[in-house]
Design a protein around this motif. Structure first.
Motif, mmCIF file in Angstrom:
data_model
loop_
_atom_site.group_PDB
_atom_site.id
_atom_site.type_symbol
_atom_site.label_atom_id
_atom_site.label_comp_id
_atom_site.label_asym_id
_atom_site.label_seq_id
_atom_site.Cartn_x
_atom_site.Cartn_y
_atom_site.Cartn_z
ATOM 1 N N ILE A 1 -9.762 35.019 17.804
ATOM 2 C CA ILE A 1 -8.846 35.854 18.076
ATOM 3 C C ILE A 1 -7.529 35.771 16.903
ATOM 4 O O ILE A 1 -6.479 36.708 17.320
ATOM 5 C CB ILE A 1 -8.210 35.427 19.482
ATOM 6 C CG1 ILE A 1 -7.458 34.220 19.395
ATOM 7 C CG2 ILE A 1 -9.013 35.656 20.366
ATOM 8 C CD1 ILE A 1 -6.568 33.430 20.699
ATOM 9 N N ILE B 1 -5.584 41.544 22.472
ATOM 10 C CA ILE B 1 -5.165 40.225 22.147
ATOM 11 C C ILE B 1 -4.921 39.649 20.895
ATOM 12 O O ILE B 1 -3.871 38.650 20.744
ATOM 13 C CB ILE B 1 -6.479 39.396 22.875
ATOM 14 C CG1 ILE B 1 -6.543 39.681 24.460
ATOM 15 C CG2 ILE B 1 -6.693 38.112 22.557
ATOM 16 C CD1 ILE B 1 -7.903 39.168 24.641
ATOM 17 N N ARG B 2 -5.679 40.526 19.962
ATOM 18 C CA ARG B 2 -5.205 40.129 18.327
ATOM 19 C C ARG B 2 -3.935 40.594 17.941
ATOM 20 O O ARG B 2 -3.169 40.002 17.087
ATOM 21 C CB ARG B 2 -6.479 40.615 17.592
ATOM 22 C CG ARG B 2 -7.685 39.894 17.608
ATOM 23 C CD ARG B 2 -8.866 40.420 17.144
ATOM 24 N NE ARG B 2 -10.003 39.728 17.008
ATOM 25 C CZ ARG B 2 -10.726 39.483 18.246
ATOM 26 N NH1 ARG B 2 -10.385 39.836 19.351
ATOM 27 N NH2 ARG B 2 -11.867 38.434 18.245
ATOM 28 N N SER C 1 0.146 40.390 28.168
ATOM 29 C CA SER C 1 -0.944 40.459 29.373
ATOM 30 C C SER C 1 -1.748 41.631 29.057
ATOM 31 O O SER C 1 -1.339 42.674 28.464
ATOM 32 C CB SER C 1 -0.354 40.601 30.836
ATOM 33 O OG SER C 1 0.321 41.803 30.938
ATOM 34 N N GLU D 1 -12.189 36.271 25.435
ATOM 35 C CA GLU D 1 -11.058 35.708 24.902
ATOM 36 C C GLU D 1 -9.974 35.983 25.779
ATOM 37 O O GLU D 1 -9.248 34.897 25.766
ATOM 38 C CB GLU D 1 -10.754 36.859 23.736
ATOM 39 C CG GLU D 1 -11.720 36.612 22.617
ATOM 40 C CD GLU D 1 -11.916 37.787 21.542
ATOM 41 O OE1 GLU D 1 -12.849 37.741 20.821
ATOM 42 O OE2 GLU D 1 -10.991 38.869 21.757
ATOM 43 N N ALA D 2 -9.880 36.802 26.692
ATOM 44 C CA ALA D 2 -9.135 36.811 27.900
ATOM 45 C C ALA D 2 -9.077 35.534 28.795
ATOM 46 O O ALA D 2 -7.820 35.277 29.186
ATOM 47 C CB ALA D 2 -9.024 38.212 28.630
ATOM 48 N N LEU E 1 -7.650 32.593 27.054
ATOM 49 C CA LEU E 1 -6.171 32.608 27.049
ATOM 50 C C LEU E 1 -5.373 32.350 28.354
ATOM 51 O O LEU E 1 -4.427 31.655 28.479
ATOM 52 C CB LEU E 1 -5.727 33.725 26.644
ATOM 53 C CG LEU E 1 -6.027 34.135 25.057
ATOM 54 C CD1 LEU E 1 -5.604 35.284 24.402
ATOM 55 C CD2 LEU E 1 -5.172 32.936 24.288
#
Length: 493
Positions: free
Chosen positions: A24, A310-311, A316, A352-353, A356
């Motif tokens: 990420i 995300i990157r 959110s 990835e979410a 995190l």
């Protein structure tokens, strides 16, 4: 069949992804390097079954089954198992013009209909395909496809996967091909619709260089129907092939849909890729940095929006899907093998979410009812309601709101990833092309001819929104029909 008992001895082991913690932080491809020993072991799992459903490429009631390109999968699996990499590449390239694309972004309908998958986990066909083509590039086996000039000139409109495949095959039999692209770079959906972490743009450029060396001419920053008329192409060239895709994005018809901060997913993804290609000299024109992001749409494009946000450094990210959550396993009663298995998939963006936040960003059976904005016209929130699917008097399934399930979600950026409704109108209107009930350009799968003399069409512009692998197959078959039209016969099939 190289290893008669391979499917009994070895378990499925797909390629490894770089960990979310690492990936990420950059835009690099997510695939870890895989050892040759592992790939050959996975190829040994192929049963070389009597009827290779993986190669079928047919349409069943619930979708495609097998590879639309009819790849000779058991054959090159056997060659990989034996270490015959060059022979495997030669076998793969007989049917697939660009395995480096499908090996990265195709959802692999071949694996969904793998015979081994009927009783166990399917063969890792996609990973093996990827390794074959990368071996070929590393060893210099991929050469431009050239032939003596026929003197015939063909214009291809659109440089996405269908356009590139059409150009490749027509050039390979000696026709002079010019590809017109309205963007600043060729590649279409491959270049600007698929993020770098799934398909690095150097991979596309590597193939474009080979096509140019073969003789394909690319004319960029030129929109047919505006910068040059479609009729001019018809008058100038011996044949015209329309490969413009189904680029009319589906919007959302709710109050506040005109708020600042509501964008089509493709505009968001395109802006991000353009910024990367420019060296990330500034923040992307549409940035998710420090924003609460709502992605409306649960498909691959929605996932790409999640991963890109995300990157960027979003505060959110939530993803809405109006359909129910898929089951963990195939329902053999309603979705039997060899149909594409409709089961829950947690893709890279969701992974990835989860890394995190600890939770899946997706919400299912949820419908957007309003987009709220402030006095400056900027989006501030999204209103939703949970729905359930019920059958009406005519037997049709319809979404019905669940009373009391209303919810308001904070939002600074809303990305619409709800698919496409068909091709744009400019060229069809100018040439008076016939269209089907879904607004696609009308042409059959037997000759790809439109109602206008010497004008052909293929890919999403003809069949509607679909997979890259279908675009490649349509480009190949359409090229064959154009060649037949120009030469009286064809060796493209």
């Amino acid at each position: 069949m190289g290893k008669i008992t391979g499917f009994k001895e070895y378990s499925r082991s797909n390629y490894e992804k770089i960990s979310p913690e690492v990936r990420i932080k950059n835009w690099g491809e997510m695939r870890e390097e895989t050892s040759e020993e592992k790939i050959r072991t996975q190829a040994a799992r192929c049963m070389s079954c009597g009827i290779p459903f993986c190669s079928a490429g047919i349409m069943l009631p619930n979708g495609a089954s097998g590879c639309p390109l009819h790849n000779l999968i058991p054959e090159w699996n056997d060659m990989v198992y034996r270490g015959q990499w060059k022979e495997a590449y030669e076998r793969l390239s007989l049917t697939n013009p660009f395995p480096e694309f499908t090996g990265r972004v195709c959802p692999a309908p071949c694996e969904g209909s793998c015979t081994l998958g009927h009783i166990d986990e399917p063969v890792t066909i996609s990973s093996i395909e990827y390794e074959i083509i990368e071996h070929a590039f590393q060893n210099g086996w991929v050469k431009p496809a050239k032939a003596p000039a026929t003197g015939k000139r063909v214009a291809v409109v659109g440089s996405g996967p269908a356009g590139l495949a059409t150009a490749h095959y027509l050039t390979s039999v000696g026709h002079a091909v010019t590809v017109f692209e309205r963007s600043d770079r060729p590649g279409g959906l491959l270049m600007y619709g698929i993020p770098n972490m799934k398909l690095d743009k150097d991979i596309i450029q590597r193939r474009l260089d080979i096509l140019e060396e073969a003789g394909v001419a690319f004319v960029c920053n030129t929109e047919v129907g505006k910068d040059i008329t479609a009729q001019e192409l018809v008058d100038t060239y011996d044949a015209v092939v329309l490969c413009g895709g189904a680029t009319r994005a589906r919007g959302i018809n709710v109050e506040g849909n005109d708020a600042k901060g509501v964008h089509m997913a493709m505009d968001f993804l395109t802006a991000n890729t353009q910024n990367i290609l420019a060296g990330e000299t500034q923040e992307s024109k549409i940035s998710a940095k420090d924003k609460h992001v709502i992605v409306i749409g649960g498909g691959d494009t929605g996932t790409d929006c999640v991963g890109t946000s995300i990157r960027h450094g979003a505060k959110s990210v939530h993803q809405f899907e109006i359909m129910p959550e898929a089951p963990d396993k195939r329902d053999t009663n309603t979705n039997p093998w060899p149909e594409w298995p409709k089961k829950l998939k947690t893709d890279y963006g969701q992974e990835e979410a989860i890394y995190l936040t600890g939770s899946d960003p997706r919400s299912y059976e949820i419908n957007t009812t309003k987009i709220e904005k402030n006095e400056a016209g900027e989006v501030t929130a999204v209103h939703t309601v949970q729905i359930e699917w019920k059958r009406d008097a005519l037997g049709r399934m319809n979404p019905v709101a669940i009373e009391g399930s209303e919810k308001v979600w904070k939002a600074d950026l809303v990305l619409l990833a709800m698919g496409f409704t068909g091709p744009e109108d400019t060229i069809p209107d100018e040439l008076a092309l016939k269209r089907d009930l879904r607004s696609n350009i009308q042409a059959t799968e037997t000759d790809y001819k439109t109602n206008v003399e010497k004008v052909f069409t293929c890919g999403d512009m003809r069949r509607g929104q679909s997979l890259v692998v279908w675009a490649l197959q349509e480009g190949k078959l359409a090229a064959g029909e154009v060649d037949r039209f120009l030469s009286g016969d064809t060796d493209i099939y």
